[in-house]
Enzyme design. Structure first.
Site, PDB file in Angstrom:
ATOM      1  N   TYR A 149       0.855  -1.192   0.000  1.00 31.67           N
ATOM      2  CA  TYR A 149       0.000   0.000   0.000  1.00 31.67           C
ATOM      3  C   TYR A 149       0.882   1.230   0.000  1.00 31.67           C
ATOM      4  O   TYR A 149       1.757   1.379   0.863  1.00 31.67           O
ATOM      5  CB  TYR A 149      -0.896  -0.004   1.247  1.00 31.67           C
ATOM      6  CG  TYR A 149      -1.793   1.197   1.373  1.00 31.67           C
ATOM      7  CD1 TYR A 149      -2.908   1.338   0.545  1.00 31.67           C
ATOM      8  CD2 TYR A 149      -1.549   2.182   2.321  1.00 31.67           C
ATOM      9  CE1 TYR A 149      -3.750   2.438   0.666  1.00 31.67           C
ATOM     10  CE2 TYR A 149      -2.384   3.284   2.448  1.00 31.67           C
ATOM     11  CZ  TYR A 149      -3.481   3.408   1.615  1.00 31.67           C
ATOM     12  OH  TYR A 149      -4.304   4.499   1.730  1.00 31.67           O
ATOM     13  N   ASP A 244       9.579   2.811  -0.603  1.00 32.95           N
ATOM     14  CA  ASP A 244       8.565   3.411   0.251  1.00 32.95           C
ATOM     15  C   ASP A 244       8.827   2.965   1.686  1.00 32.95           C
ATOM     16  O   ASP A 244       8.454   1.873   2.099  1.00 32.95           O
ATOM     17  CB  ASP A 244       7.174   2.974  -0.208  1.00 32.95           C
ATOM     18  CG  ASP A 244       6.060   3.597   0.634  1.00 32.95           C
ATOM     19  OD1 ASP A 244       6.378   4.262   1.641  1.00 32.95           O
ATOM     20  OD2 ASP A 244       4.876   3.412   0.290  1.00 32.95           O
ATOM     21  N   LYS A 272       5.359   8.718   9.176  1.00 27.10           N
ATOM     22  CA  LYS A 272       5.190   8.126  10.500  1.00 27.10           C
ATOM     23  C   LYS A 272       6.142   8.721  11.529  1.00 27.10           C
ATOM     24  O   LYS A 272       5.907   9.779  12.078  1.00 27.10           O
ATOM     25  CB  LYS A 272       5.352   6.596  10.428  1.00 27.10           C
ATOM     26  CG  LYS A 272       4.522   5.895   9.365  1.00 27.10           C
ATOM     27  CD  LYS A 272       3.048   5.888   9.685  1.00 27.10           C
ATOM     28  CE  LYS A 272       2.284   5.038   8.697  1.00 27.10           C
ATOM     29  NZ  LYS A 272       0.837   5.090   8.886  1.00 27.10           N
TER      30      LYS A 272
END
Length: 437
Positions: A149, A244, A272
């Protein structure tokens, strides 16, 4: 053992109220608990390794705001940094010195990042990195991997993991076929599939984007030689490699998966932990790519809240602490994650519950399947109903796991022996309850 809890009337009332305003009562789909059943608690506060809900229940937290709480909730240095920054205003829409302060720390940990740009989310970061890769190569097609994702931009929702997998959605309505056709979704850990894709689309693939450690189909590690093979193929074919690391950055190592696996990449995305719990994303990489961005070059990207001063302050406090205490934090994360993940797996074996443990550093998944899980296809064979029963049983015992078989578990430096012992004890009871269910 953590005191038993039950979702109370206040959380239920808050959920019903929220459903009047938000689709499903939530602002992100996985929070609705559709994949695991039961009622989602409403959080009022958090501290260290614990969440506290609106009904006064306490839970050991194993999703940590989906990754950023590596130092624990309400870590004093981070809270103080945010408070100091807020006194000067929450946003300026203009440049501040804090942006370069945080960038300097990121670049010190990531040699692959020569220049970067801050954005407000991982979705912004990945879509911007892909735009750069297409501009640099003059090509259109992007290769991604099934179950990975990379945010909810149109071209990346093809066979995505995370909430898309959780809810059983094959892609997303509203994505034009013409856009979806520019994305090739391949099985993870299969270099032959990548070679075949390049052979079938000569001089047409702009980039390969991947989570070096898959976290959005559950935790799946790269096979030996896989990442190096991707780097070799992309270099040979003139395509960009985008790592990513929104999830793995600063978590699996101070320099993320690139450091852990000795990987180089053309472009890297982060998030994050870099925001210390506040909304932030990063895309960066080799200077030849980044200098194509406006105002230096022809690739446009902008964001009013990019480099937000509160997020910069929280990020500086978090990353600085990790840099200065890496020799203490990362060994502790490794030891604690190993103890709790293997302890629970041992309880499953004792109870006769088929379970596979995948772990990389302080992120892991217990897959309710007896076989190995090396790609999304194998992850999808897991017994999601059994995971749902286990999730509910653990929540009843004061342990809050991610509400999906296809999400990784996370812990932080605030977790210790007490939390490990309580979690393993709760699992022993939960497996018995899950089997009975």
């Amino acid at each position: 053992m953590v005191d038993g809890v039950r979702i109370g009337t206040r959380s239920r009332a808050l959920q019903q109220r929220a459903e009047r305003f938000f689709p499903g009562g939530v602002n992100s789909p996985v929070r609705a608990f559709k994949a695991v059943g039961g009622a989602p608690p409403f959080v009022e506060r958090a501290e260290g390794a614990y969440l506290f809900d609106a009904d006064g229940n306490r839970y050991i937290d194993y999703f940590g705001s989906w990754g950023p709480m590596i130092l624990g909730h309400a870590f004093p240095l981070v809270v103080e940094a945010i408070e100091r920054a807020a006194r000067n205003s929450a946003s300026f829409g203009a440049s501040t010195a804090a942006e370069a302060d945080l960038a300097e720390r990121i670049v010190a940990c990531y040699p692959a990042i020569e220049k970067l740009r801050f954005v407000s989310s991982g979705t912004e970061a990945t879509m911007s990195a892909i735009r750069l890769a297409r501009a640099a190569t003059g090509r259109k097609i992007v290769v991604k991997f099934e179950g990975c994702y990379h945010g909810h931009s149109d071209g990346l929702l093809v066979k995505a993991g995370s909430g898309v997998a959780t809810l059983g959605i094959p892609g997303s309505a509203g994505v034009p076929e013409e856009i979806a056709a520019l994305t090739l979704a391949l099985p993870f850990n299969d270099l032959d599939a990548v070679e075949a894709a390049f052979a079938a689309h000569p001089d047409a693939i702009a980039a390969v984007i991947l989570e070096p450690v898959v976290g959005n189909a559950g935790c799946i590690a790269p096979a030996e030689g896989y990442l190096a093979g991707l780097r070799e193929i992309t270099l040979r074919e003139g395509a960009s490699l985008i790592a990513d690391e929104v999830m793995t950055g600063f978590r699996v190592a101070l320099g993320g998966a690139l450091e852990l696996y000795g990987l180089d990449a053309d472009l890297v995305t982060l998030g994050k932990i870099v925001g210390g719990g506040l909304p932030v994303g990063v895309f960066g990489g080799k200077r030849r790519f980044m200098d194509m961005l406006a105002p230096l070059g022809p690739v446009y990207q902008a964001g009013t809240l990019s480099g937000n001063p509160l997020a910069m302050a929280a990020g500086i406090a978090t990353v600085a602490y990790l840099q200065e205490h890496a020799g203490e934090v990362y060994p502790k994360l490794e030891a604690t994650a190993k103890a709790v993940s293997e302890g629970v797996a041992a309880e499953a074996m004792r109870a006769g519950v088929p379970l596979t443990l995948n772990r990389v550093g302080a992120m892991w998944t217990w897959f309710f399947t007896p076989g190995p899980v090396t790609d999304y296809g194998q992850a999808a064979e897991s017994d999601t109903a059994a995971f749902g029963r286990f999730h509910r049983a653990m929540l009843d015992r004061g342990v809050w796991l991610p509400p999906s078989q296809f999400e990784a578990m996370f812990l932080g430096a605030a977790h210790g022996d007490e939390e490990v012992a309580a979690t393993v004890a709760a699992a022993g009871e939960a497996f018995a309850a899950a089997i009975a269910g």
